[in-house]
Design an enzyme around this catalytic site. Structure first.
Site, PDB file in Angstrom:
ATOM      1  N   ASP A 124       0.885  -1.170   0.000  1.00 58.34           N
ATOM      2  CA  ASP A 124       0.000   0.000   0.000  1.00 58.34           C
ATOM      3  C   ASP A 124       0.921   1.216   0.000  1.00 58.34           C
ATOM      4  O   ASP A 124       1.660   1.439   0.949  1.00 58.34           O
ATOM      5  CB  ASP A 124      -0.861  -0.042   1.267  1.00 58.34           C
TER       6      ASP A 124
ATOM      7  N   TYR B  90       0.731   0.406  15.058  1.00 54.88           N
ATOM      8  CA  TYR B  90      -0.170   0.241  13.930  1.00 54.88           C
ATOM      9  C   TYR B  90       0.242   1.080  12.731  1.00 54.88           C
ATOM     10  O   TYR B  90       0.441   2.273  12.827  1.00 54.88           O
ATOM     11  CB  TYR B  90      -1.598   0.627  14.309  1.00 54.88           C
TER      12      TYR B  90
ATOM     13  N   LYS C 164      -3.209  -2.647   8.140  1.00 56.58           N
ATOM     14  CA  LYS C 164      -3.309  -4.101   8.219  1.00 56.58           C
ATOM     15  C   LYS C 164      -2.341  -4.747   7.243  1.00 56.58           C
ATOM     16  O   LYS C 164      -1.735  -4.077   6.423  1.00 56.58           O
ATOM     17  CB  LYS C 164      -4.745  -4.531   7.932  1.00 56.58           C
TER      18      LYS C 164
HETATM   19  P1  13P Z   1      -4.974  -0.503   5.100  1.00 54.54           P
HETATM   20  O1  13P Z   1      -4.144  -1.430   5.920  1.00 54.54           O
HETATM   21  O2  13P Z   1      -5.633  -1.222   3.955  1.00 54.54           O
HETATM   22  O3  13P Z   1      -4.194   0.685   4.656  1.00 54.54           O
HETATM   23  O4  13P Z   1      -6.185   0.008   5.995  1.00 54.54           O
HETATM   24  C1  13P Z   1      -5.902   0.753   7.112  1.00 54.54           C
HETATM   25  C2  13P Z   1      -7.072   1.217   7.894  1.00 54.54           C
HETATM   26  O5  13P Z   1      -6.870   1.697   8.980  1.00 54.54           O
HETATM   27  C3  13P Z   1      -8.434   1.100   7.380  1.00 54.54           C
HETATM   28  O6  13P Z   1      -9.364   1.692   8.258  1.00 54.54           O
HETATM   29 MG    MG Z   2      -4.026   2.062   3.332  1.00 56.89          MG
HETATM   30 MG    MG Z   3      -4.716  -2.194   2.363  1.00 55.81          MG
END
Ligand code: 13P
Ligand code: MG
Ligand code: MG
Ligand code: 13P
Length: 368
Positions: free
Chosen positions: A12, A231, A234
């Site tokens: 990402d 964090y 994800k």
């Molecule tokens: P991603 O990991 O897909 O960037 O999503 C992060 C997120 O916090 C979605 O609410």
């Molecule tokens: Mg993202």
């Molecule tokens: Mg993502």
């Protein structure tokens, strides 16, 4: 017979309007970079997105974990990040967690699934990409497709498939070095199940045919959470699965996705969500979710890829998607409560901990 390596490297590196999807210009930048700079190094490539993640599939003869291939993809993501910044995209460079490339993108943020194969006369394989979830999301579909005749008719009908499969499972809570266990199906399926139920800790890394010893599955196991210590989004896994002949049929691999199991991810990576099978290049919407998985089928010959076939683009899966949306609604009705939000140990944000710390000081022991 030619030895070919299939590599998926995914990251990402920025998204339009939050964590929704990459811009067209971003996709083109990554794609053009791979085509230009990959000349003489890779044989073929495919670039696509699922939610806000861009996946680069390459074919080559360099074997897995090759520094040149990894650097090519890393640099393509860096080039993309520049564009993402210039466009003001959200989370530009989100998954590029270290500033300097050091030989292998594993442990640097991107998700990786690679396999060196002894090419069969026909070489069908599947490229899975998930968003708003974690590597353990593939645990149940893989368990069912490789051990359960309720999904894999080949376990009854095909002598080679019936010989079973070897699972290599990683304990992703152990971050110093790789910690893995090999377990055999069918003899040890209860042990396999005991591990795979715990999706945050145990993740299928690979699966091998016991009939031929060949590798069938390679899945990504990186947990960003464990790399960055906080964090950063994800882990949004990718996976390669070879199909047909001595391996499960494509439809058998897809069959368990009809269940739309609850997985961790969704809004802020901190909720449970049904895993919804979606068409290629699907974006994200409701409550930053739900968790989605796409699957593209390819064949390849000496590294040359066919066009992709979009396996979840079929009326059957419209029905499954509707069911997944209903399940999502049921779960979202209870908001932050109970099973809707992840337990404390899996929460991707520190906000709750900070609140608890503050409140702790206000707790009083009642005198008798
Ligand atoms: P991603 O990991 O897909 O960037 O999503 C992060 C997120 O916090 C979605 O609410
Ligand atoms: Mg993202
Ligand atoms: Mg993502
Ligand atoms: P074929 O007989 O064409 O190989 O198809 C078998 C199969 O795999 C169907 O799932």
């Amino acid at each position: 017979m030619a030895k070919i390596t299939l590599s998926i490297i995914k990251a990402d590196i920025g998204s339009i309007g939050g964590h929704i999807k990459p811009s067209q210009k971003l996709l083109e930048t990554v794609s053009n970079y791979i085509k230009e700079k990959g000349r003489g190094l890779i044989i073929d490539s495919y670039i696509g997105h699922t939610g806000d993640d861009i996946a680069i599939l390459t074919t080559h003869k360099k074997g897995p974990s090759n520094p040149k291939i990894h650097k090519l993809c890393w640099d393509a993501f860096l080039a993309g990040t520049k564009i993402a910044k210039s466009q003001g995209l959200y989370g530009a460079g989100q998954d590029l967690l270290v500033s300097a490339f050091s030989g292998n993108v594993k442990g640097m943020g991107p998700q990786v699934a690679e396999m060196e194969i002894e090419e069969r006369p026909a070489e069908p394989f599947l490229m899975f990409m998930a968003d708003k979830t974690e590597p353990g999301a593939f645990n149940l579909p893989l368990y069912l497709a490789f051990t359960d005749p309720m999904h894999n008719a080949g376990l009854i009908l095909s002598p080679k498939v019936k010989e079973g499969f070897k699972f290599v499972i990683m304990d992703v809570s152990y971050t110093k070095v790789d910690k893995i266990i090999e377990l055999k199906a069918p003899e040890e399926i209860y042990d396999i199940a005991a591990l795979l139920r715990d999706t945050g800790r145990f993740v299928v890394e690979s699966i091998f045919s016991r009939a031929s010893g060949e590798q069938v599955v390679s899945a990504s196991t990186t947990r960003l959470h464990n790399i960055a210590g906080k964090y950063v989004g994800k882990d949004d896994p990718v996976m390669l699965v070879r199909t047909q002949k001595d391996f499960p049929a494509t439809g058998e691999i897809l069959s368990p996705y009809t269940i739309t199991p609850l997985v961790a991810g969704f809004m802020r990576g901190s909720h449970n969500s049904p895993l919804m099978p979606v068409k290629k290049n699907t974006s994200i919407s409701f409550f930053d979710g739900p968790a989605i998985v796409s699957c593209l089928a390819f064949c390849e010959k000496e590294g040359k890829l066919t066009e992709s076939a979009d396996t979840f683009d079929h009326p059957y899966w419209d029905y499954v998607r509707e069911q997944a949306a209903q399940e999502t609604q049921e779960l979202r009705r209870q908001g932050f409560f109970g099973a809707a939000m992840l337990p404390m140990s899996e929460l991707e944000y520190t906000g709750v901990m900070e609140t608890l710390k503050e409140l702790e000081e206000r707790f009083k022991i009642r005198k008798k």
